[in-house]
Design an enzyme around this catalytic site. Structure first.
Site, PDB file in Angstrom:
ATOM      1  N   SER A  98       0.814  -8.525  -0.446  1.00 48.24           N
ATOM      2  CA  SER A  98       0.790  -8.442   1.014  1.00 48.24           C
ATOM      3  C   SER A  98      -0.593  -8.746   1.566  1.00 48.24           C
ATOM      4  O   SER A  98      -1.603  -8.555   0.890  1.00 48.24           O
ATOM      5  CB  SER A  98       1.268  -7.064   1.479  1.00 48.24           C
ATOM      6  OG  SER A  98       0.179  -6.295   1.894  1.00 48.24           O
ATOM      7  N   LYS A  99      -0.595  -9.193   2.802  1.00 53.33           N
ATOM      8  CA  LYS A  99      -1.823  -9.633   3.441  1.00 53.33           C
ATOM      9  C   LYS A  99      -2.851  -8.491   3.490  1.00 53.33           C
ATOM     10  O   LYS A  99      -4.047  -8.717   3.395  1.00 53.33           O
ATOM     11  CB  LYS A  99      -1.486 -10.106   4.861  1.00 53.33           C
ATOM     12  CG  LYS A  99      -2.646 -10.797   5.522  1.00 53.33           C
ATOM     13  CD  LYS A  99      -2.271 -11.293   6.893  1.00 53.33           C
ATOM     14  CE  LYS A  99      -3.484 -11.778   7.621  1.00 53.33           C
ATOM     15  NZ  LYS A  99      -3.852 -10.948   8.744  1.00 53.33           N
ATOM     16  N   ARG A 100      -2.330  -7.275   3.612  1.00 59.20           N
ATOM     17  CA  ARG A 100      -3.223  -6.132   3.731  1.00 59.20           C
ATOM     18  C   ARG A 100      -4.183  -5.995   2.545  1.00 59.20           C
ATOM     19  O   ARG A 100      -5.280  -5.492   2.665  1.00 59.20           O
ATOM     20  CB  ARG A 100      -2.423  -4.843   3.894  1.00 59.20           C
ATOM     21  CG  ARG A 100      -2.279  -4.416   5.328  1.00 59.20           C
ATOM     22  CD  ARG A 100      -1.402  -3.203   5.431  1.00 59.20           C
ATOM     23  NE  ARG A 100      -0.092  -3.464   4.826  1.00 59.20           N
ATOM     24  CZ  ARG A 100       0.514  -2.645   3.985  1.00 59.20           C
ATOM     25  NH1 ARG A 100      -0.040  -1.512   3.645  1.00 59.20           N
ATOM     26  NH2 ARG A 100       1.695  -2.954   3.489  1.00 59.20           N
TER      27      ARG A 100
ATOM     28  N   GLY B 197      -5.590  -8.342   1.034  1.00 63.80           N
ATOM     29  CA  GLY B 197      -6.581  -9.417   1.020  1.00 63.80           C
ATOM     30  C   GLY B 197      -6.408 -10.377  -0.143  1.00 63.80           C
ATOM     31  O   GLY B 197      -7.340 -11.085  -0.518  1.00 63.80           O
TER      32      GLY B 197
END
Ligand code: GLU
Length: 496
Positions: free
Chosen positions: A263-265, A267
């Site tokens: 997930s983008k969270r 990074g």
């Protein structure tokens, strides 16, 4: 810009599409979808289409479309039709197709496959709360399905906002076959009368994907598994329009580990995240290709052409794939080694600039670093010593396994200094030979000379290669100057 070449599309042509939402970054899972759709089209002499799904206007991020265009270009996933290349089935940006969806929603209303709904947010929230209180899954109660025509007309005329909902018969079940997941059967009672056209006149995904995939002649819909169970709803729409249903190829999720999705969270989910970390685009594409697809043998390194030749739908897996960063890093090192020296220098240039070493002999740096790097972003840290000798602590001379420390280093470095002063050839081979001859003469292990020498001339233990490489990069004058400083430092400590 429009290529009007394709006047009539041959119905047997394979056409795939990549349909990202412009979120500002390209998720690894999305890039994999694009890659598979591209490979399948190329393999079958078909067409690959880019469509931007931006009907959720609230979520639009400035510059996000450019991120998509540039990522696809950089990775070689060129598209035959798309917003910035044109094509006979455009526009390829959904927000420019609003009138098309509206017309099609009206067609569905006319044939009874959809209806207008005037329910307020409050009523819907109430109904949902009641269902939840009873422990039931909420589905819309078709309240507006039975509104009389004259009432509908009156409310439209009065400017009341409404949506258009899909009208799903809640009996029976719907089955379709997915090329990866097999037969998917869903009881129609589980399907909701979802909104097709929102009050602002924009379509939802439910309507837009069907209308666009049909009008754009998409033969094979390749997309994430999250759409697997709602596909029966879309198929009801295809039938209501009297359209042929495309082939479906749903792809499993890409996971960070057994529990978490990439997930983008964290990074570490987007193409750019990895490029910034010094991964080569070719290595990323190669690695992503193997995330859920197998060639059926143990080949791991593939060019795009080789992937195109080897790719098949049968090789796709339905179990979720775990993104193994170590494996990617290993692959990246293979790709770095395989670059020509010139290409390596070009790609490493931003990192050379970051380290401020553009004025050094970059060919030599390349000779030393290229075989040893796993990621390009290791470069600045490893070259930091070149510009300036850092302050360092004498404890750096201590190396337990080599059985050496500051006290042992001093006499060895004095010997090395004499040798390095006499030495005129500072090439790698010649330096190496001279220093190893010295260790033999002194009857010490190579490390008992090379370790302290590297510390003495670089002030760090992070360098590309060891003492020989460092001396070669620094050249004679700098090497001797730094060595003198270190010898003085060691002498002062000894005497102090
Ligand atoms: N816009 C959708 C997404 O980004 C596309 C899904 C599809 O490929 O149909 O998830």
């Amino acid at each position: 810009m429009r290529s009007e070449g394709r006047i009539a599309m041959s119905m047997s042509q394979i056409r795939t599409r990549f349909a990202p939402s412009p979120t500002g970054y390209l998720h690894i899972g999305g890039l994999r979808t694009a890659l598979y759709a591209w490979l399948f089209a190329r393999k079958n002499n078909g067409a690959f289409i880019l469509r931007i799904e931006d009907t959720d206007t609230g979520r639009e991020v400035a510059g996000a479309k450019d991120v998509i265009f540039s990522t696809l270009r950089q990775t070689g996933l060129n598209y035959d039709e798309g917003p910035d290349v044109g094509g006979a089935f455009g526009p390829y940006i959904q927000s420019e197709r609003a009138h098309i969806y509206k017309d099609h929603a009206e067609m569905l209303v006319k044939c009874g496959a959809a209806y207008r709904c005037f329910c307020t947010k409050e009523r819907l929230a109430d109904e949902r709360a009641k269902a939840e209180a009873k422990g039931e899954a909420y589905t819309y109660d078709k309240h507006c399905l039975s509104l009389p025509d004259d009432e509908i007309q009156r409310r439209i005329n009065a400017g009341e906002p409404y949506v258009i909902r899909q009208n799903i018969l809640r009996t029976g079940e719907t089955t379709y076959t997915d090329a990866v997941f097999g037969d998917i059967t869903v009881p129609n009672a589980d399907l909701d009368d979802n909104v097709l056209l929102k009050a602002d006149g924009m379509p939802t995904y439910n309507l837009a994907n069907v209308v666009d995939d049909h009008l754009m002649g998409i033969s094979h819909v390749i997309r994430g598994v999250e759409y697997l169970s709602s596909t029966p709803k879309y198929n009801h729409l295809y039938r209501a329009f009297g359209w042929e249903i495309p082939a479906y190829i749903h792809l499993p999720v890409v996971m960070k580990d057994k529990q978490r999705k990439l997930s983008k969270r964290h990074g570490d989910a987007s193409f750019d995240d990895f490029i910034k970390k010094g991964y080569l685009k070719e290595a990323l594409i190669n690695y992503i290709a193997l995330l859920g697809w197998s060639p059926g043998n143990d080949q791991e390194i593939f060019t795009l052409d080789e992937l195109t030749a080897a790719f098949s739908i049968e090789g796709l897996s339905k179990s979720s794939a775990i993104f193994d960063v170590d494996k990617l890093t290993w692959m990246n090192a293979q790709y770095i080694r395989a670059l020509t020296k010139k290409d390596f220098i070009d790609r490493a240039m931003p990192y050379f600039k970051e380290a401020g070493v553009e004025a050094f002999d970059l060919e030599l740096i390349a000779d030393i670093m290229q075989p040893r790097l796993e990621r390009l972003d290791e470069i600045p840290g490893k070259l930091e010593f070149l510009k300036e000798m850092p302050e360092y602590d004498l404890s750096l001379f201590t190396h337990k396994r080599m059985k050496t420390d500051a006290a042992a280093a001093l006499p060895v470095l004095e010997q090395a200094r004499a040798l390095l002063e006499a030495q005129s050839d500072y090439s790698l081979d010649s330096l190496k030979e001279a220093l190893l001859t010295l260790t033999e003469k002194l009857g010490i292990k190579n490390g008992q000379l090379l370790w302290p020498l590297r510390v003495a001339i670089t002030g760090t233990e992070v360098t590309p290669g060891g003492a020989v490489e460092a001396a070669c990069l620094l050249g004679k004058t700098d090497t001797l100057q730094r060595l003198d400083l270190s010898i003085r430092k060691l002498e002062e400590t000894k005497n102090g």
